[in-house]
Design a protein around this motif. Structure first.
Motif, PDB file in Angstrom:
ATOM      1  N   THR A   1       0.832  -1.207   0.000  1.00 43.71           N
ATOM      2  CA  THR A   1       0.000   0.000   0.000  1.00 43.71           C
ATOM      3  C   THR A   1       0.864   1.253   0.000  1.00 43.71           C
ATOM      4  N   LEU A   2       1.939   1.253   0.777  1.00 41.38           N
ATOM      5  CA  LEU A   2       2.846   2.406   0.789  1.00 41.38           C
ATOM      6  C   LEU A   2       3.553   2.576  -0.543  1.00 41.38           C
ATOM      7  N   ARG A   3       3.987   1.456  -1.117  1.00 43.51           N
ATOM      8  CA  ARG A   3       4.724   1.514  -2.374  1.00 43.51           C
ATOM      9  C   ARG A   3       3.857   2.076  -3.508  1.00 43.51           C
ATOM     10  N   GLN A   4       2.574   1.772  -3.484  1.00 44.72           N
ATOM     11  CA  GLN A   4       1.655   2.219  -4.535  1.00 44.72           C
ATOM     12  C   GLN A   4       0.788   3.401  -4.072  1.00 44.72           C
ATOM     13  N   TRP A   5       1.174   4.024  -2.986  1.00 40.94           N
ATOM     14  CA  TRP A   5       0.312   4.983  -2.299  1.00 40.94           C
ATOM     15  C   TRP A   5      -0.221   6.097  -3.194  1.00 40.94           C
ATOM     16  N   TYR A   6       0.658   6.804  -3.872  1.00 48.32           N
ATOM     17  CA  TYR A   6       0.222   7.972  -4.638  1.00 48.32           C
ATOM     18  C   TYR A   6      -0.554   7.573  -5.886  1.00 48.32           C
ATOM     19  N   ALA A   7      -0.200   6.463  -6.478  1.00 50.29           N
ATOM     20  CA  ALA A   7      -0.955   5.975  -7.636  1.00 50.29           C
ATOM     21  C   ALA A   7      -2.356   5.553  -7.196  1.00 50.29           C
ATOM     22  N   LEU A   8      -2.463   4.879  -6.058  1.00 47.39           N
ATOM     23  CA  LEU A   8      -3.770   4.478  -5.550  1.00 47.39           C
ATOM     24  C   LEU A   8      -4.600   5.701  -5.174  1.00 47.39           C
ATOM     25  N   ALA A   9      -3.961   6.713  -4.635  1.00 45.97           N
ATOM     26  CA  ALA A   9      -4.682   7.929  -4.256  1.00 45.97           C
ATOM     27  C   ALA A   9      -5.253   8.628  -5.489  1.00 45.97           C
ATOM     28  N   ARG A  10      -4.460   8.664  -6.560  1.00 49.87           N
ATOM     29  CA  ARG A  10      -4.952   9.296  -7.793  1.00 49.87           C
ATOM     30  C   ARG A  10      -6.089   8.485  -8.395  1.00 49.87           C
ATOM     31  N   LEU A  11      -5.976   7.160  -8.347  1.00 51.29           N
ATOM     32  CA  LEU A  11      -7.057   6.317  -8.848  1.00 51.29           C
ATOM     33  C   LEU A  11      -8.315   6.527  -8.018  1.00 51.29           C
ATOM     34  N   LEU A  12      -8.164   6.597  -6.713  1.00 53.60           N
ATOM     35  CA  LEU A  12      -9.313   6.803  -5.839  1.00 53.60           C
ATOM     36  C   LEU A  12     -10.043   8.097  -6.174  1.00 53.60           C
ATOM     37  N   ASP A  13      -9.302   9.142  -6.476  1.00 55.98           N
ATOM     38  CA  ASP A  13      -9.924  10.427  -6.798  1.00 55.98           C
ATOM     39  C   ASP A  13     -10.788  10.345  -8.060  1.00 55.98           C
ATOM     40  N   THR A  14     -10.478   9.413  -8.951  1.00 54.73           N
ATOM     41  CA  THR A  14     -11.290   9.255 -10.171  1.00 54.73           C
ATOM     42  C   THR A  14     -12.501   8.353  -9.941  1.00 54.73           C
ATOM     43  N   LEU A  15     -12.517   7.631  -8.830  1.00 55.60           N
ATOM     44  CA  LEU A  15     -13.590   6.670  -8.580  1.00 55.60           C
ATOM     45  C   LEU A  15     -14.730   7.245  -7.749  1.00 55.60           C
ATOM     46  N   ALA A  16     -14.490   8.323  -7.016  1.00 49.34           N
ATOM     47  CA  ALA A  16     -15.514   8.930  -6.170  1.00 49.34           C
ATOM     48  C   ALA A  16     -16.089  10.165  -6.846  1.00 49.34           C
ATOM     49  N   ASP A  17     -17.395  10.352  -6.683  1.00 49.96           N
ATOM     50  CA  ASP A  17     -18.050  11.517  -7.288  1.00 49.96           C
ATOM     51  C   ASP A  17     -17.615  12.808  -6.618  1.00 49.96           C
ATOM     52  N   ASN A  18     -17.350  12.729  -5.329  1.00 47.81           N
ATOM     53  CA  ASN A  18     -16.962  13.907  -4.562  1.00 47.81           C
ATOM     54  C   ASN A  18     -15.675  13.621  -3.796  1.00 47.81           C
ATOM     55  N   PRO A  19     -14.924  14.634  -3.454  1.00 52.48           N
ATOM     56  CA  PRO A  19     -13.681  14.416  -2.721  1.00 52.48           C
ATOM     57  C   PRO A  19     -13.926  13.693  -1.397  1.00 52.48           C
ATOM     58  N   ILE A  20     -13.043  12.766  -1.072  1.00 52.71           N
ATOM     59  CA  ILE A  20     -13.102  12.049   0.202  1.00 52.71           C
ATOM     60  C   ILE A  20     -12.035  12.654   1.106  1.00 52.71           C
ATOM     61  N   ASP A  21     -12.479  13.320   2.147  1.00 52.70           N
ATOM     62  CA  ASP A  21     -11.550  14.067   2.988  1.00 52.70           C
ATOM     63  C   ASP A  21     -11.067  13.300   4.208  1.00 52.70           C
ATOM     64  N   GLU A  22     -11.861  12.361   4.688  1.00 54.70           N
ATOM     65  CA  GLU A  22     -11.488  11.664   5.915  1.00 54.70           C
ATOM     66  C   GLU A  22     -10.284  10.759   5.667  1.00 54.70           C
ATOM     67  N   ILE A  23      -9.249  10.984   6.425  1.00 55.22           N
ATOM     68  CA  ILE A  23      -8.008  10.237   6.233  1.00 55.22           C
ATOM     69  C   ILE A  23      -8.216   8.738   6.460  1.00 55.22           C
ATOM     70  N   GLU A  24      -9.057   8.388   7.439  1.00 57.73           N
ATOM     71  CA  GLU A  24      -9.298   6.974   7.719  1.00 57.73           C
ATOM     72  C   GLU A  24     -10.044   6.291   6.578  1.00 57.73           C
ATOM     73  N   VAL A  25     -10.992   6.999   5.987  1.00 54.29           N
ATOM     74  CA  VAL A  25     -11.768   6.421   4.880  1.00 54.29           C
ATOM     75  C   VAL A  25     -10.897   6.247   3.651  1.00 54.29           C
ATOM     76  N   ARG A  26     -10.128   7.261   3.320  1.00 59.10           N
ATOM     77  CA  ARG A  26      -9.218   7.159   2.165  1.00 59.10           C
ATOM     78  C   ARG A  26      -8.230   6.003   2.370  1.00 59.10           C
ATOM     79  N   THR A  27      -7.682   5.932   3.571  1.00 57.46           N
ATOM     80  CA  THR A  27      -6.702   4.881   3.858  1.00 57.46           C
ATOM     81  C   THR A  27      -7.330   3.502   3.738  1.00 57.46           C
ATOM     82  N   THR A  28      -8.531   3.350   4.258  1.00 58.25           N
ATOM     83  CA  THR A  28      -9.215   2.058   4.191  1.00 58.25           C
ATOM     84  C   THR A  28      -9.453   1.640   2.744  1.00 58.25           C
ATOM     85  N   ILE A  29      -9.890   2.579   1.910  1.00 54.30           N
ATOM     86  CA  ILE A  29     -10.132   2.250   0.497  1.00 54.30           C
ATOM     87  C   ILE A  29      -8.831   1.896  -0.208  1.00 54.30           C
TER      88      ILE A  29
END
Length: 417
Positions: A68-96
């Motif tokens: 997860t750490l190794r792919q962290w920023y790529a996963l974060a960018r992918l996550l931003d394209t999958l949600a209709d609205n920004p996900i701000d909660e750090i715990e929720v983003r981390t869990t996804i």
């Protein structure tokens, strides 16, 4: 996709000792990742995570955390394209992102990755986000190859670092950014006081663990008695495993036959070896025999934990063939280059100091073991900040050392290394 997340929580920075290490493996990994985002180092939180788990869960937790750490920023960018609205909660983003890492990079079965990750959100009191988490992970699970390609298309680095690499290493940029996303191979250092690299390779083969002998050669310069530099080379051998293996599965690991250590880190002790032999040989040739008999060496390992380079040098020191400081042939006579070696090892975190002691005990290199040896070796392990430490009673004048190990930690900072 409907956004169900709320405003971000106030995530206070907590010391690693206060990390809550209970619940499922995924819950513990999520909490560890949140701690890292709050400013704690991986080195400070990895041991609390692994030590809180049963042996059977440690391998998965280690793989899930580092992947997860190794792919962290790529996963974060992918996550931003999958949600209709920004996900701000750090715990929720981390869990996804933990769920995405399982689906895209760890080949965890879809139902297990989705169900257990959703359950983890409930355990950390984020049940309100389970619908969102479930929907995103199910969408990815329907076409993982598509989303893996999207994730792999670009780098997985913070943009500022990617920009700097492109500026400085434009020709190697693509290779660098993709290489940093790959898991590092697992290398073993064979204890030369116990076995040869080739013999231990045969032992691994008998245990059905495939490994290749790797030899590294490096060139460097050492000063001689006339203050001129002499170019020299040295080589070191280690083993590269075809697949990473739990250390408790390695033959005779508990008895100190081998250690986990990156190949380039295995050069540090032999380089110190060569430089010291050159130094004390030059000093002996310039001094009379009586004074040279009292020659002492003072060595500093200023970033010692988990003790890989320290243990390696002590292993070499225990073998006259590898490091003939105590007994060397000169004019067909056995002479001593040094009478005593004083070795000081420093690290600034008490838990990591404990790892040094644990590793040295496993390798039969503890203070007690060294005192039982024929050679006069004094080992002093100190918990202190090396940038300001000057030794007890030495507040006004700095201690002088004949050599020190480089101040960086082994890349593979694995448990029981």
């Amino acid at each position: 996709m409907r956004q169900t997340s709320t405003a971000p929580r106030n995530n206070k920075l907590k010391p690693s000792s206060n990390l809550i290490m209970n619940g499922s493996v995924r819950v513990r990994v999520i909490r560890t990742l949140v701690a890292i985002q709050n400013g704690q180092s991986l080195a400070s939180v990895l041991d609390p995570l692994l030590n809180s788990l049963h042996d059977g869960d440690k391998g998965f937790a280690h793989a899930l955390l580092l992947t997860t750490l190794r792919q962290w920023y790529a996963l974060a960018r992918l996550l931003d394209t999958l949600a209709d609205n920004p996900i701000d909660e750090i715990e929720v983003r981390t869990t996804i992102q933990v769920g995405l890492a399982q689906l895209l990079y760890l080949e965890v079965a879809d139902h297990a990755a989705i169900h257990e990750t959703v359950e983890a959100a409930k355990e950390i009191d984020f049940a309100h986000a389970t619908g969102l988490i479930n929907a995103i992970l199910r969408k990815v699970a329907k076409n993982p190859s598509k989303f893996r390609k999207k994730c792999d298309k670009k780098h997985s680095l913070p943009n500022w670092l990617a920009y700097q690499l492109k500026q400085d290493w434009s020709e190697q940029y693509d290779e660098l950014t993709q290489g940093l996303r790959q898991a590092a191979p697992m290398f073993l250092r064979v204890n030369s006081a116990v076995s040869s690299v080739e013999d231990y390779q045969k032992i691994l083969d008998g245990a059905e663990i495939d490994a290749d002998v790797v030899e590294l050669t490096t060139g460097f310069k050492v000063a001689n008695s006339s203050d001129t530099a002499i170019a020299t080379t040295l080589s070191t051998k280690g083993l590269r495993l075809h697949q990473s293996t739990a250390v408790n599965a390695l033959p005779h690991f508990a008895e100190g036959a081998a250690s986990v250590q990156d190949m380039h880190a295995q050069l540090a002790a032999p380089i110190i070896n060569k430089a010291l032999i050159n130094k004390v040989s030059a000093d002996k040739s310039d001094a009379d025999s009586d004074s040279s008999n009292n020659n002492e060496l003072h060595i500093l390992d200023a970033c010692a934990a988990p003790g890989g380079k320290l243990a390696h040098w002590l292993e070499l020191l225990s073998s006259d063939k590898q490091l003939p400081l105590f007994h060397v042939k000169q004019n067909d006579e056995s002479v001593s280059l040094v009478s005593k070696v004083k070795l000081t090892a420093i690290d600034n975190e008490a838990p990591r100091i404990e790892r040094i002691h644990t590793n040295l005990q496993r390798l039969n290199l503890s203070h007690h073991d060294l005192q039982q040896a024929e050679k006069d070796i004094e080992l002093n392990i100190v918990c202190a900040d090396a940038t300001i430490w000057q030794g007890a009673g030495k507040k006004k004048s700095k201690l002088v050392f004949d050599a020190r190990f480089s101040m960086y930690c082994d890349r593979r900072d694995s448990p029981s290394s």
